[in-house]
Design an enzyme around this catalytic site. Structure first.
Site, short mmCIF file in Angstrom:
data_model
loop_
_atom_site.label_atom_id
_atom_site.label_comp_id
_atom_site.label_asym_id
_atom_site.label_seq_id
_atom_site.Cartn_x
_atom_site.Cartn_y
_atom_site.Cartn_z
N GLU A 121 0.85 -1.18 0.00
CA GLU A 121 0.00 0.00 0.00
C GLU A 121 0.89 1.24 0.00
O GLU A 121 1.69 1.43 0.93
CB GLU A 121 -0.91 0.04 1.22
CG GLU A 121 -1.80 1.29 1.23
CD GLU A 121 -2.59 1.48 2.52
OE1 GLU A 121 -3.78 1.81 2.44
OE2 GLU A 121 -2.00 1.30 3.61
N TRP A 122 0.75 2.06 -1.03
CA TRP A 122 1.46 3.34 -1.05
C TRP A 122 0.56 4.38 -0.43
O TRP A 122 -0.51 4.70 -0.97
CB TRP A 122 1.84 3.74 -2.46
CG TRP A 122 2.59 5.06 -2.48
CD1 TRP A 122 3.41 5.55 -1.50
CD2 TRP A 122 2.59 6.04 -3.52
NE1 TRP A 122 3.93 6.77 -1.86
CE2 TRP A 122 3.44 7.10 -3.09
CE3 TRP A 122 1.97 6.13 -4.76
CZ2 TRP A 122 3.67 8.23 -3.87
CZ3 TRP A 122 2.20 7.25 -5.55
CH2 TRP A 122 3.04 8.28 -5.10
N ARG A 123 1.00 4.91 0.73
CA ARG A 123 0.26 5.96 1.41
C ARG A 123 0.64 7.31 0.81
O ARG A 123 1.60 7.95 1.23
CB ARG A 123 0.53 5.89 2.91
CG ARG A 123 -0.28 4.83 3.62
CD ARG A 123 -1.75 5.21 3.73
NE ARG A 123 -1.86 6.44 4.49
CZ ARG A 123 -2.00 6.49 5.81
NH1 ARG A 123 -2.06 5.36 6.52
NH2 ARG A 123 -2.10 7.64 6.44
N ARG A 156 -5.00 8.92 2.43
CA ARG A 156 -5.80 8.91 3.65
C ARG A 156 -5.98 10.35 4.13
O ARG A 156 -5.01 11.04 4.41
CB ARG A 156 -5.10 8.06 4.73
CG ARG A 156 -5.85 7.97 6.03
CD ARG A 156 -7.11 7.16 5.94
NE ARG A 156 -6.83 5.76 5.59
CZ ARG A 156 -7.38 5.16 4.55
NH1 ARG A 156 -8.22 5.80 3.75
NH2 ARG A 156 -7.10 3.90 4.29
N GLU A 215 -9.52 10.88 8.60
CA GLU A 215 -9.51 9.43 8.71
C GLU A 215 -8.15 8.91 9.19
O GLU A 215 -7.83 7.73 9.04
CB GLU A 215 -9.85 8.80 7.36
CG GLU A 215 -11.28 9.06 6.91
CD GLU A 215 -12.27 8.01 7.39
OE1 GLU A 215 -11.90 6.82 7.48
OE2 GLU A 215 -13.42 8.38 7.68
N HIS A 271 -12.76 4.49 9.20
CA HIS A 271 -11.87 4.47 10.37
C HIS A 271 -12.50 5.23 11.53
O HIS A 271 -12.99 6.35 11.36
CB HIS A 271 -10.52 5.11 10.04
CG HIS A 271 -9.76 4.40 8.98
ND1 HIS A 271 -10.06 4.52 7.64
CD2 HIS A 271 -8.72 3.53 9.05
CE1 HIS A 271 -9.22 3.77 6.93
NE2 HIS A 271 -8.40 3.17 7.76
N LYS A 325 -13.76 -2.25 4.13
CA LYS A 325 -12.74 -2.26 5.20
C LYS A 325 -13.19 -1.36 6.35
O LYS A 325 -13.62 -0.23 6.13
CB LYS A 325 -11.41 -1.76 4.66
CG LYS A 325 -10.32 -1.58 5.71
CD LYS A 325 -9.12 -0.83 5.16
CE LYS A 325 -8.17 -0.40 6.27
NZ LYS A 325 -7.12 0.50 5.78
N ARG A 365 -5.75 -8.60 14.21
CA ARG A 365 -4.92 -8.65 13.02
C ARG A 365 -4.41 -10.05 12.72
O ARG A 365 -3.84 -10.31 11.66
CB ARG A 365 -3.73 -7.69 13.17
CG ARG A 365 -4.14 -6.23 13.34
CD ARG A 365 -2.93 -5.33 13.52
NE ARG A 365 -3.30 -3.93 13.73
CZ ARG A 365 -3.58 -3.05 12.77
NH1 ARG A 365 -3.53 -3.44 11.51
NH2 ARG A 365 -3.90 -1.80 13.05
N SER A 425 1.84 2.20 9.56
CA SER A 425 0.95 3.25 9.08
C SER A 425 -0.25 3.44 10.00
O SER A 425 -1.05 4.35 9.79
CB SER A 425 0.46 2.92 7.66
OG SER A 425 -0.30 1.73 7.66
#
Length: 255
Positions: A48-50, A84, A88, A145, A172, A215, A234
Protein backbone atom coordinates in the site's frame (compact mmCIF):
# COMPACT_ATOMS: atom_id res chain seq x y z
CA UNK A 1 -23.12 -19.42 -6.24
CA UNK A 2 -21.73 -16.37 -4.46
CA UNK A 3 -17.94 -16.29 -4.29
CA UNK A 4 -16.21 -14.44 -1.49
CA UNK A 5 -12.87 -14.90 -3.25
CA UNK A 6 -11.32 -12.10 -5.32
CA UNK A 7 -8.51 -13.28 -7.60
CA UNK A 8 -6.05 -10.68 -8.90
CA UNK A 9 -2.72 -11.62 -10.48
CA UNK A 10 -1.64 -14.69 -8.48
CA UNK A 11 -3.37 -13.61 -5.26
CA UNK A 12 -6.64 -15.14 -4.05
CA UNK A 13 -8.08 -12.71 -1.51
CA UNK A 14 -10.60 -14.34 0.80
CA UNK A 15 -9.11 -17.82 0.55
CA UNK A 16 -6.79 -19.40 3.10
CA UNK A 17 -4.36 -17.37 5.19
CA UNK A 18 -5.18 -13.64 5.26
CA UNK A 19 -3.06 -11.82 2.72
CA UNK A 20 -0.37 -9.50 4.07
CA UNK A 21 -0.18 -5.82 3.10
CA UNK A 22 2.90 -3.71 3.84
CA UNK A 23 2.43 0.09 3.79
CA UNK A 24 4.97 2.53 2.36
CA UNK A 25 4.86 5.80 4.28
CA UNK A 26 8.02 7.61 3.18
CA UNK A 27 7.94 11.34 2.47
CA UNK A 28 10.47 11.31 -0.37
CA UNK A 29 11.15 9.25 -3.47
CA UNK A 30 14.38 7.85 -2.03
CA UNK A 31 12.79 6.90 1.28
CA UNK A 32 9.85 5.21 -0.45
CA UNK A 33 12.19 3.17 -2.61
CA UNK A 34 14.18 2.13 0.48
CA UNK A 35 10.98 1.03 2.17
CA UNK A 36 9.94 -0.85 -0.95
CA UNK A 37 13.21 -2.77 -1.19
CA UNK A 38 12.90 -3.80 2.45
CA UNK A 39 9.23 -4.71 2.00
CA UNK A 40 9.86 -6.90 -1.03
CA UNK A 41 12.44 -8.89 0.93
CA UNK A 42 9.57 -9.80 3.28
CA UNK A 43 7.44 -11.19 0.42
CA UNK A 44 4.08 -9.53 1.11
CA UNK A 45 1.03 -10.15 -1.04
CA UNK A 46 0.38 -6.44 -1.50
CA UNK A 47 1.99 -3.05 -1.06
CA UNK A 48 0.00 0.00 0.00
CA UNK A 49 1.46 3.34 -1.05
CA UNK A 50 0.26 5.96 1.41
CA UNK A 51 0.20 8.89 -0.95
CA UNK A 52 -0.81 11.32 1.79
CA UNK A 53 2.63 10.81 3.39
CA UNK A 54 4.45 11.77 0.16
CA UNK A 55 5.74 15.35 0.32
CA UNK A 56 4.92 15.93 -3.36
CA UNK A 57 1.40 14.48 -3.30
CA UNK A 58 0.00 17.63 -4.94
CA UNK A 59 2.45 17.37 -7.88
CA UNK A 60 0.89 15.03 -10.42
CA UNK A 61 4.16 14.62 -12.33
CA UNK A 62 5.97 13.49 -9.18
CA UNK A 63 3.11 11.16 -8.29
CA UNK A 64 3.15 9.71 -11.80
CA UNK A 65 6.89 9.07 -11.54
CA UNK A 66 6.42 7.22 -8.24
CA UNK A 67 3.47 5.24 -9.62
CA UNK A 68 5.56 4.10 -12.57
CA UNK A 69 8.46 3.06 -10.33
CA UNK A 70 6.21 1.12 -7.98
CA UNK A 71 4.33 -0.55 -10.82
CA UNK A 72 7.58 -1.65 -12.46
CA UNK A 73 9.10 -3.04 -9.28
CA UNK A 74 6.02 -4.85 -7.98
CA UNK A 75 5.27 -7.09 -10.98
CA UNK A 76 3.27 -9.93 -9.36
CA UNK A 77 2.52 -8.03 -6.13
CA UNK A 78 -0.67 -6.04 -5.71
CA UNK A 79 -0.42 -2.24 -5.52
CA UNK A 80 -2.92 -0.33 -3.39
CA UNK A 81 -2.78 3.46 -3.65
CA UNK A 82 -4.28 5.35 -0.73
CA UNK A 83 -4.65 9.03 0.04
CA UNK A 84 -5.80 8.91 3.65
CA UNK A 85 -7.48 12.17 4.63
CA UNK A 86 -6.68 13.92 7.90
CA UNK A 87 -10.13 13.14 9.28
CA UNK A 88 -9.51 9.43 8.71
CA UNK A 89 -6.05 9.39 10.31
CA UNK A 90 -3.96 10.59 7.38
CA UNK A 91 -1.17 13.12 7.12
CA UNK A 92 -2.83 15.94 5.17
CA UNK A 93 -6.03 17.88 4.71
CA UNK A 94 -7.61 17.65 1.27
CA UNK A 95 -10.73 19.18 -0.21
CA UNK A 96 -13.41 16.88 -1.56
CA UNK A 97 -12.87 18.22 -5.08
CA UNK A 98 -9.13 17.56 -4.89
CA UNK A 99 -9.75 14.12 -3.37
CA UNK A 100 -11.94 13.15 -6.31
CA UNK A 101 -9.56 14.61 -8.89
CA UNK A 102 -6.51 12.88 -7.39
CA UNK A 103 -8.17 9.48 -7.19
CA UNK A 104 -9.55 9.73 -10.72
CA UNK A 105 -6.09 10.61 -11.98
CA UNK A 106 -4.60 7.58 -10.17
CA UNK A 107 -7.29 5.37 -11.69
CA UNK A 108 -6.50 6.59 -15.20
CA UNK A 109 -2.78 5.84 -14.89
CA UNK A 110 -3.74 2.13 -15.07
CA UNK A 111 -0.87 1.35 -12.71
CA UNK A 112 -2.77 0.64 -9.46
CA UNK A 113 -4.57 -2.61 -8.74
CA UNK A 114 -6.63 -0.94 -6.00
CA UNK A 115 -7.49 2.53 -4.86
CA UNK A 116 -8.78 3.23 -1.36
CA UNK A 117 -12.04 5.20 -1.25
CA UNK A 118 -13.18 6.59 2.09
CA UNK A 119 -16.77 5.73 2.96
CA UNK A 120 -17.04 9.01 4.90
CA UNK A 121 -16.61 11.01 1.67
CA UNK A 122 -20.33 10.54 1.13
CA UNK A 123 -22.51 8.61 -1.29
CA UNK A 124 -22.12 10.92 -4.29
CA UNK A 125 -18.31 10.98 -4.21
CA UNK A 126 -18.04 7.30 -3.36
CA UNK A 127 -20.27 6.23 -6.23
CA UNK A 128 -18.49 8.58 -8.65
CA UNK A 129 -15.11 7.08 -7.78
CA UNK A 130 -16.39 3.50 -7.82
CA UNK A 131 -17.88 4.04 -11.29
CA UNK A 132 -14.60 5.50 -12.55
CA UNK A 133 -12.59 2.63 -11.07
CA UNK A 134 -14.84 -0.05 -12.54
CA UNK A 135 -14.71 1.59 -15.97
CA UNK A 136 -10.92 1.29 -15.85
CA UNK A 137 -10.60 -2.20 -14.30
CA UNK A 138 -9.28 -0.84 -11.00
CA UNK A 139 -10.61 -2.40 -7.80
CA UNK A 140 -11.83 -0.44 -4.79
CA UNK A 141 -11.10 -0.94 -1.12
CA UNK A 142 -13.72 1.16 0.66
CA UNK A 143 -12.61 2.14 4.14
CA UNK A 144 -14.01 3.52 7.36
CA UNK A 145 -11.87 4.47 10.37
CA UNK A 146 -12.90 5.28 13.94
CA UNK A 147 -9.91 6.51 15.94
CA UNK A 148 -11.97 7.61 18.95
CA UNK A 149 -13.78 4.39 19.77
CA UNK A 150 -15.73 1.41 18.51
CA UNK A 151 -19.30 1.74 17.18
CA UNK A 152 -21.74 -0.96 18.22
CA UNK A 153 -22.03 -4.17 16.25
CA UNK A 154 -25.13 -3.18 14.33
CA UNK A 155 -23.46 0.02 13.08
CA UNK A 156 -20.33 -1.83 11.98
CA UNK A 157 -22.36 -4.42 10.08
CA UNK A 158 -24.50 -1.67 8.53
CA UNK A 159 -21.41 0.15 7.27
CA UNK A 160 -19.96 -3.01 5.74
CA UNK A 161 -23.26 -3.81 4.04
CA UNK A 162 -23.53 -0.28 2.68
CA UNK A 163 -20.02 -0.51 1.26
CA UNK A 164 -21.09 -3.64 -0.61
CA UNK A 165 -24.15 -1.78 -1.92
CA UNK A 166 -21.92 1.07 -3.09
CA UNK A 167 -19.84 -1.41 -5.10
CA UNK A 168 -16.70 -1.80 -3.01
CA UNK A 169 -14.65 -4.80 -4.08
CA UNK A 170 -13.35 -5.04 -0.50
CA UNK A 171 -15.11 -3.25 2.38
CA UNK A 172 -12.74 -2.26 5.20
CA UNK A 173 -13.34 -1.08 8.77
CA UNK A 174 -10.79 -0.12 11.42
CA UNK A 175 -11.78 0.89 14.95
CA UNK A 176 -10.01 1.95 18.14
CA UNK A 177 -10.91 -0.28 21.10
CA UNK A 178 -11.04 1.20 24.60
CA UNK A 179 -11.54 -2.12 26.35
CA UNK A 180 -11.53 -5.85 25.62
CA UNK A 181 -15.26 -5.78 24.93
CA UNK A 182 -14.66 -3.39 22.01
CA UNK A 183 -12.36 -5.93 20.38
CA UNK A 184 -15.06 -8.57 20.77
CA UNK A 185 -17.57 -6.18 19.19
CA UNK A 186 -15.36 -5.81 16.11
CA UNK A 187 -14.86 -9.57 15.83
CA UNK A 188 -18.57 -10.29 16.35
CA UNK A 189 -19.47 -7.78 13.62
CA UNK A 190 -16.94 -9.40 11.29
CA UNK A 191 -18.30 -12.88 11.96
CA UNK A 192 -21.93 -11.80 11.48
CA UNK A 193 -21.16 -9.96 8.26
CA UNK A 194 -19.19 -12.91 6.92
CA UNK A 195 -21.86 -15.44 7.85
CA UNK A 196 -24.99 -13.55 6.85
CA UNK A 197 -24.28 -10.87 4.28
CA UNK A 198 -20.83 -10.88 2.69
CA UNK A 199 -20.57 -11.71 -1.00
CA UNK A 200 -16.97 -10.52 -1.33
CA UNK A 201 -13.83 -10.33 0.84
CA UNK A 202 -13.57 -7.75 3.61
CA UNK A 203 -10.92 -6.33 5.92
CA UNK A 204 -11.58 -5.51 9.57
CA UNK A 205 -9.30 -4.67 12.46
CA UNK A 206 -9.17 -3.18 15.92
CA UNK A 207 -6.19 -0.84 16.23
CA UNK A 208 -3.64 -0.37 19.00
CA UNK A 209 -2.03 -3.00 21.19
CA UNK A 210 -5.38 -4.07 22.59
CA UNK A 211 -6.65 -4.84 19.10
CA UNK A 212 -3.56 -6.72 17.88
CA UNK A 213 -5.37 -10.05 18.17
CA UNK A 214 -7.81 -8.91 15.47
CA UNK A 215 -4.92 -8.65 13.02
CA UNK A 216 -4.09 -12.31 13.56
CA UNK A 217 -7.43 -14.13 13.60
CA UNK A 218 -9.00 -12.95 10.34
CA UNK A 219 -9.16 -16.43 8.89
CA UNK A 220 -11.36 -17.52 11.80
CA UNK A 221 -13.77 -14.57 11.76
CA UNK A 222 -13.75 -13.50 8.11
CA UNK A 223 -11.17 -10.75 7.53
CA UNK A 224 -9.27 -11.52 4.33
CA UNK A 225 -6.23 -9.22 4.56
CA UNK A 226 -4.05 -7.76 7.31
CA UNK A 227 -1.42 -5.02 7.54
CA UNK A 228 2.11 -5.75 8.72
CA UNK A 229 5.07 -3.52 9.47
CA UNK A 230 7.94 -3.43 7.00
CA UNK A 231 10.06 -0.49 8.18
CA UNK A 232 7.39 1.88 9.47
CA UNK A 233 3.82 1.32 10.65
CA UNK A 234 0.95 3.25 9.08
CA UNK A 235 -1.49 2.68 11.97
CA UNK A 236 -1.23 1.82 15.67
CA UNK A 237 -0.97 -1.86 16.53
CA UNK A 238 0.52 -3.19 13.30
CA UNK A 239 2.77 -6.21 13.80
CA UNK A 240 6.19 -6.84 12.16
CA UNK A 241 5.68 -9.02 9.09
CA UNK A 242 7.87 -11.95 10.19
CA UNK A 243 5.98 -12.31 13.47
CA UNK A 244 2.66 -11.75 11.74
CA UNK A 245 3.30 -14.46 9.16
CA UNK A 246 4.30 -16.97 11.84
CA UNK A 247 1.17 -16.30 13.88
CA UNK A 248 -1.10 -16.52 10.83
CA UNK A 249 0.47 -19.87 9.90
CA UNK A 250 0.02 -21.27 13.42
CA UNK A 251 -3.71 -20.47 13.32
CA UNK A 252 -4.16 -21.68 9.74
CA UNK A 253 -2.49 -25.02 10.42
CA UNK A 254 -4.95 -25.77 13.21
CA UNK A 255 -8.14 -24.98 11.37
Amino acid sequence: MISKILRIKHVSIGEGIPKIIIPLVGQTRDRIMQELASALDLQPDAIEWRLDAFQNSNDFAAVQEMMALLHERLADKLLIVTFRSKDEGGEKEISKADYVALNKWIIHTNQADFIDVEWSAGEKIVQELVASAKANAVRVIMSSHDFNGTPDKSELVARLRQMQTYGADIPKIAVMPRCQADVLTLLEATEEMNRKYADRPMITMAMGGLGAISRLCGEVFGSAMTFGVGQTASAPGQIPVKELRQALAVIHDRL
